[in-house]
Design an enzyme around this catalytic site. Structure first.
Site, PDB file in Angstrom:
ATOM      1  N   CYS B 244      21.745  39.282 100.445  1.00 14.08           N
ATOM      2  CA  CYS B 244      22.421  38.980 101.709  1.00 14.08           C
ATOM      3  C   CYS B 244      22.858  40.297 102.332  1.00 14.08           C
ATOM      4  O   CYS B 244      22.027  41.166 102.588  1.00 14.08           O
ATOM      5  CB  CYS B 244      23.575  38.007 101.510  1.00 14.08           C
ATOM      6  SG  CYS B 244      24.816  38.523 100.300  1.00 14.08           S
ATOM      7  N   ARG B 249      27.166  36.279  99.293  1.00 14.81           N
ATOM      8  CA  ARG B 249      26.542  35.004  99.671  1.00 14.81           C
ATOM      9  C   ARG B 249      25.345  34.706  98.768  1.00 14.81           C
ATOM     10  O   ARG B 249      25.095  33.556  98.409  1.00 14.81           O
ATOM     11  CB  ARG B 249      26.088  35.065 101.138  1.00 14.81           C
ATOM     12  CG  ARG B 249      27.178  34.917 102.156  1.00 14.81           C
ATOM     13  CD  ARG B 249      26.657  35.119 103.573  1.00 14.81           C
ATOM     14  NE  ARG B 249      26.451  36.514 103.900  1.00 14.81           N
ATOM     15  CZ  ARG B 249      25.948  36.960 105.062  1.00 14.81           C
ATOM     16  NH1 ARG B 249      25.569  36.090 105.975  1.00 14.81           N
ATOM     17  NH2 ARG B 249      25.811  38.255 105.293  1.00 14.81           N
TER      18      ARG B 249
END
Lengths: 144, 286
Positions: B244, B249
């Site tokens: 990410c 994430r």
């Protein structure tokens, strides 16, 4: 140089004495507990998207209502029930900026976020809270 | 949401329900850990007995861009009162985004007896369950950890480069705008982090949050397979790398692919776009 709203300066002075993360969190949580969402006489859900704070992941909204003397009262709501930081920032801005001279409100820098929340705050949180301040400043500058 | 065991996950034991946690609040073999983005949430009220692990101050090296080392992990584990045998339950805000990140870091030190409370903090609160501001009185423990092992679930820049040159599977879990290069950050986040936009060549785009339901619980296995296998054609038997912006994430997607869909070899590239998009000479697609 134009001063900041006195109540905001008081807050900044109080936070300058904080030395620990825990103390900062406790202080901010107490402030967040005092948060009052916008009254129905000013706005009701669903809110006009024009009042949404772009960039605030806690779904904050800001309204500015003019007083007879031309100064502004600021109102806020935070739709994310876990948006405690946004609630604390809103409560500070409400108390410090509502009724304050517009030129003082217009003089607030978004960097005060770090004085309240510390430098370790995540980029996302820092951005959202800064945009909350910017929204208040925007309303003041619009009327100068 | 349906019972976790009925959702068809490859390793359903990595998820526990709020009911399960409520029944184990006083289990001495279990430590409940809250990990959030918002630093006010834990002190404002947490699960009874839960400790906090902060993604900045607890999991990262204070100087270098890296995770804590063995001594740091032992100190952290001692402070939160766990032993290598303790079952660790992570939960947090944002659909457990930060909880999966903490779990992934614990895995680097071999603490694999770790699970996620499905639905996270929001689900617990919305069910009207108890939250307290009282910090638990945790007796420190002595924890002997192995050296951090980055070879199994962590990817580095050169490894990613070799992986894409070999045509390996890559999942970009950022927002569509970040993937396309239209923005250098996720919506609502600052324009900082990389001097070039786009994505790593060959990556497929699946924003991390597609694996979660509105209430923060994970989608069932059939729904996840429809996304990761049918839609973008990932092969569970092939090595896969997720990335990410800084690797948080993508830890959520790493958890989904590894534990819920049973992929055999998934790595999280925590250098992610802030490294790749700033590096001289690396290939980029838009």
């Amino acid at each position: 140089m134009t001063a900041l709203p006195p109540k905001l300066q008081d807050y900044l002075d109080d936070f300058s004495f904080i030395t620990t993360r825990e103390e900062r969190a406790d202080f901010l949580i107490d402030i967040a507990d005092s948060f009052q969402p916008v009254p129905a006489r000013v706005a009701s859900k669903p809110y006009d998207e024009a009042h949404r704070v772009i960039g605030c992941e806690s779904e904050a909204f800001v309204w500015a209502v003019e007083r007879a003397d031309g100064r502004l009262d600021y109102y806020f709501d935070v739709l994310n029930p876990q948006g405690l930081s946004a609630m604390a920032m809103s409560a500070i801005l409400d108390e410090a900026c509502s009724g304050a001279p517009l030129e003082q409100v217009a003089n607030i820098s978004g960097d005060v976020v770090f004085a309240f929340f510390g430098r370790d705050i995540s980029m996302g949180k820092g951005r959202g809270l800064t945009e909350l301040i910017n929204a208040v400043v925007y309303h003041a500058r619009q009327r100068l | 949401m349906s019972d976790i065991k009925s959702r068809g996950y490859a390793n359903a034991d990595k998820l526990v329900s709020t009911d399960w946690v409520a029944a184990h609040l006083n289990d001495t073999g279990v430590r409940i850990i809250e990990s959030n983005e918002d630093p006010l949430l834990y002190p404002s009220g947490h699960l009874p007995g839960a400790v906090e692990v902060d993604w900045v101050k607890d999991l990262n090296d204070p100087l270098r861009r890296d995770y804590l080392d063995r001594a740091g992990f032992e100190a952290l584990a001692g402070r939160i009162g766990i032993s290598p045998e303790t079952t660790v339950i992570f939960y947090g805000d944002k659909s457990n985004w930060w909880a999966t990140y903490a779990l992934w870091v614990f895995e680097l030190f071999g603490h694999t007896n770790a699970k996620i409370m499905d639905g996270g903090r929001l689900k617990w609160a919305e069910e009207g369950r108890e939250l307290t501001r009282e910090k638990p009185d945790i007796g420190p423990t002595s924890y002997t950890a192995p050296e951090r092992d980055d070879s199994q679930v962590r990817a580095f820049r050169d490894g990613v480069l070799a992986h894409i040159e070999a045509g390996g599977q890559l999942v970009d879990v950022r927002s569509p705008g970040e993937f396309s290069g239209e923005t250098l950050h996720m919506p609502g986040y600052p324009q900082e982090g990389a001097v070039r936009g786009g994505h790593i060549p060959g990556a497929s785009s699946v924003p991390w949050s597609r694996a979660a339901n509105e209430d923060g619980t994970f989608k069932n296995a059939a729904e996840l397979r429809a996304i990761y296998l049918d839609e973008i054609g990932l092969n569970p038997e092939e090595p896969t790398i997720a990335y990410c912006r800084i690797g948080e994430r993508s830890s959520h997607t790493w958890f989904v692919l590894t534990n819920l869909l049973g992929f055999g070899d998934v790595r999280n590239y925590d250098g992610s776009w802030t490294e790749w998009g700033n590096s001289v000479g690396l290939p980029i697609e838009k």
